[in-house]
Scaffold this motif. Structure first.
Motif, PDB file in Angstrom:
ATOM      1  N   LYS B  29       0.821  -1.219   0.000  1.00 40.93           N
ATOM      2  CA  LYS B  29       0.000   0.000   0.000  1.00 40.93           C
ATOM      3  C   LYS B  29       0.854   1.268   0.000  1.00 40.93           C
ATOM      4  CE  LYS B  29      -3.467   2.404   2.831  1.00 40.93           C
ATOM      5  NZ  LYS B  29      -4.386   2.259   3.988  1.00 40.93           N
ATOM      6  N   HIS B  30       1.798   1.325   0.933  1.00 38.30           N
ATOM      7  CA  HIS B  30       2.582   2.550   1.060  1.00 38.30           C
ATOM      8  C   HIS B  30       3.684   2.662   0.011  1.00 38.30           C
ATOM      9  CE1 HIS B  30       0.526   2.622   5.018  1.00 38.30           C
ATOM     10  NE2 HIS B  30       0.552   3.923   4.792  1.00 38.30           N
ATOM     11  N   SER B  31       4.086   1.549  -0.570  1.00 41.62           N
ATOM     12  CA  SER B  31       5.019   1.626  -1.709  1.00 41.62           C
ATOM     13  C   SER B  31       4.356   2.365  -2.864  1.00 41.62           C
ATOM     14  CB  SER B  31       5.418   0.226  -2.177  1.00 41.62           C
ATOM     15  OG  SER B  31       6.259  -0.377  -1.243  1.00 41.62           O
ATOM     16  N   ILE B  32       3.110   2.011  -3.130  1.00 37.60           N
ATOM     17  CA  ILE B  32       2.385   2.675  -4.215  1.00 37.60           C
ATOM     18  C   ILE B  32       2.262   4.172  -3.945  1.00 37.60           C
ATOM     19  CG2 ILE B  32       0.150   2.845  -5.375  1.00 37.60           C
ATOM     20  CD1 ILE B  32      -0.144  -0.213  -4.831  1.00 37.60           C
ATOM     21  N   LEU B  33       1.870   4.498  -2.716  1.00 34.83           N
ATOM     22  CA  LEU B  33       1.679   5.914  -2.379  1.00 34.83           C
ATOM     23  C   LEU B  33       2.991   6.679  -2.456  1.00 34.83           C
ATOM     24  CD1 LEU B  33      -0.783   5.487   0.652  1.00 34.83           C
ATOM     25  CD2 LEU B  33      -1.337   6.007  -1.733  1.00 34.83           C
ATOM     26  N   LEU B  34       4.070   6.091  -1.896  1.00 29.66           N
ATOM     27  CA  LEU B  34       5.352   6.782  -1.897  1.00 29.66           C
ATOM     28  C   LEU B  34       5.949   6.875  -3.295  1.00 29.66           C
ATOM     29  CD1 LEU B  34       7.640   5.907   1.150  1.00 29.66           C
ATOM     30  CD2 LEU B  34       6.729   8.117   0.449  1.00 29.66           C
ATOM     31  N   LEU B  35       5.843   5.778  -4.065  1.00 28.29           N
ATOM     32  CA  LEU B  35       6.355   5.819  -5.438  1.00 28.29           C
ATOM     33  C   LEU B  35       5.623   6.891  -6.240  1.00 28.29           C
ATOM     34  CD1 LEU B  35       6.792   2.020  -6.219  1.00 28.29           C
ATOM     35  CD2 LEU B  35       8.572   3.770  -6.441  1.00 28.29           C
ATOM     36  N   SER B  36       4.346   6.980  -6.009  1.00 26.33           N
ATOM     37  CA  SER B  36       3.560   7.973  -6.721  1.00 26.33           C
ATOM     38  C   SER B  36       3.974   9.392  -6.311  1.00 26.33           C
ATOM     39  CB  SER B  36       2.082   7.706  -6.424  1.00 26.33           C
ATOM     40  OG  SER B  36       1.285   8.801  -6.737  1.00 26.33           O
ATOM     41  N   ASP B  37       4.317   9.574  -5.045  1.00 22.83           N
ATOM     42  CA  ASP B  37       4.737  10.899  -4.566  1.00 22.83           C
ATOM     43  C   ASP B  37       6.176  11.245  -4.938  1.00 22.83           C
ATOM     44  OD1 ASP B  37       2.322  11.319  -3.401  1.00 22.83           O
ATOM     45  OD2 ASP B  37       3.004  11.134  -1.331  1.00 22.83           O
ATOM     46  N   LEU B  38       7.081  10.289  -4.772  1.00 18.00           N
ATOM     47  CA  LEU B  38       8.512  10.583  -4.856  1.00 18.00           C
ATOM     48  C   LEU B  38       9.160  10.151  -6.158  1.00 18.00           C
ATOM     49  CD1 LEU B  38       9.585   9.256  -1.315  1.00 18.00           C
ATOM     50  CD2 LEU B  38       8.929  11.588  -1.905  1.00 18.00           C
TER      51      LEU B  38
END
Lengths: 230, 230
Positions: B29-38
DNA sequence: TATTTATGATAGGTTTACTATCATAAATAA
DNA sequence: TTATTTATGATAGTAAACCTATCATAAATA
């Protein structure tokens, strides 16, 4: 002695023009060789400096980081292809013939003269095929675009789109087709080598004829009216 | 409760199946969110662990490195698109209609049900668009292909190529067209957002209708005989 | 109750990325 | 000529990224 070609690039790409010194030209030369051997991820200024027999700090005087080296090389390639297209389409009036020449430049820009000693164009082409896309697929794309780093790519695509519109003025996607022909060329040469099940093309050694035939077929099919007898 | 979808992926991608635990699902879940942000380059396990409230070492028990996380996510996406194509083309016999459905899945796989709580499909789609190509553009591509990491992408393309050959059995480039439709879909959504001078398409918010129309036009032009009246 | 398993906490080592300072040789200007 | 600027190399050092190892503990399972 003889004719010398100097391609000038966006000054924001470097801190000091690498074309103006021995060390600078060595940085370009060995960057291409190392990138071709190691790939972008495993390439760094430490390895590069050892290869050249220089130091990291010396290289940092030319480029801020390895990403800018890659943009520099890719920009050089874009300019080079644009130049090849320009000289090879001189005095050619038929836009269909022009597009064929453009496609030939896309697939085999590496095998043209004249040669520049510190720049192995064949190796550069393989670097472009494997790493080229990484110049604009980063979080910094908008910022770098704002600095004009991709202006020569956009100019190249604009030229090609112009030829496409000459062939068929009613075709609605000249920029899509232009950028796609360029990307497909690199993609399918790469696929043929590494992921052959993603393509119908095969590339034997440096023979990219099948890619060229395929791109010509695509362009022709898309631009020729369905009603025209061929 | 209700229907649950579990997509199984190549076991070589992870050390421990992230779908089987709370921490694992949080990593996804947070990989997707972080990859999308960073973006991929600025993403790392340290930042991810802080985001989750866990530790680097715990994440390393699931994935060897961040590159394998990316392959995992992209593979999940490929399987998901293949699944969508399968259910949406059930009972459809006309291959032309099938290809239209495939194209619709390519451009908007993110907006389909059912939903999986730990996996934001819309965010995942933007990660695929911006970073997807990085899974196979590395020096390790041959080794990773040998481990079967790209098998589901190749299977997806094979399915699409099959439909293309159904439409026109004499068409010589079914795999080229299949992989190109997929890549073009992601490329031109990306271009529309970041490098609009490389495309004719514009994308407003989540509206990718123009991309869909363009891909259908390309497919139709390439697969329909020049002699057929339309 | 005993044992296995999953996670967190902590530490540490290596490499990468980048900056700073100083010495020296070469090129250029006065 | 001499003085000065410029280019490079040598060296040092910091911060972050990448990755491994060990131990404690709580939860799950036998």
């Amino acid at each position: 002695m003889g004719i010398e070609i100097k391609i000038t690039l966006n000054e924001g790409l470097y801190l000091k023009d690498p074309q103006d010194s021995v060390l600078g030209r060595n940085i370009i030369k060995h960057s291409i060789l190392l990138l071709s051997d190691l790939g972008f991820e495993d390439f760094n200024f430490k390895k590069l400096s050892l290869e050249i027999g220089s130091t990291e700090s010396s290289i940092y005087r030319y480029f801020e980081n390895k990403h800018l080296v890659l943009i520099y090389l890719v920009s050089w390639y874009w300019e080079w292809v644009a130049y090849l297209i320009r000289i090879n389409t001189l005095n050619i009036n038929d836009p269909k013939r022009k597009l064929e020449i453009i496609i030939n430049c896309f697939v085999s820009a590496s095998f043209e003269n004249p040669s520049i000693d510190y720049l192995d164009k064949s190796k550069l082409h393989s670097v472009i095929i494997a790493e080229g896309i990484k110049v604009y697929r980063t979080k910094d794309v908008d910022e770098e675009d704002g600095k004009g780093f991709f202006r020569n790519y956009k100019q190249l695509i604009k030229t090609v789109a112009g030829v496409i519109s000459e062939i068929n003025p009613t075709f609605e996607y000249p920029y899509v087709l232009a950028s796609n022909l360029f990307e497909m060329s690199n993609n399918h040469i790469y696929f043929a080598k590494h992921l052959p099940r993603l393509t119908d093309i095969s590339v034997n050694g440096n023979n990219v004829d099948e890619v060229e035939t395929m791109l010509n077929y695509f362009a022709d099919k898309l631009l020729t009216s369905a009603f025209r007898l061929q």
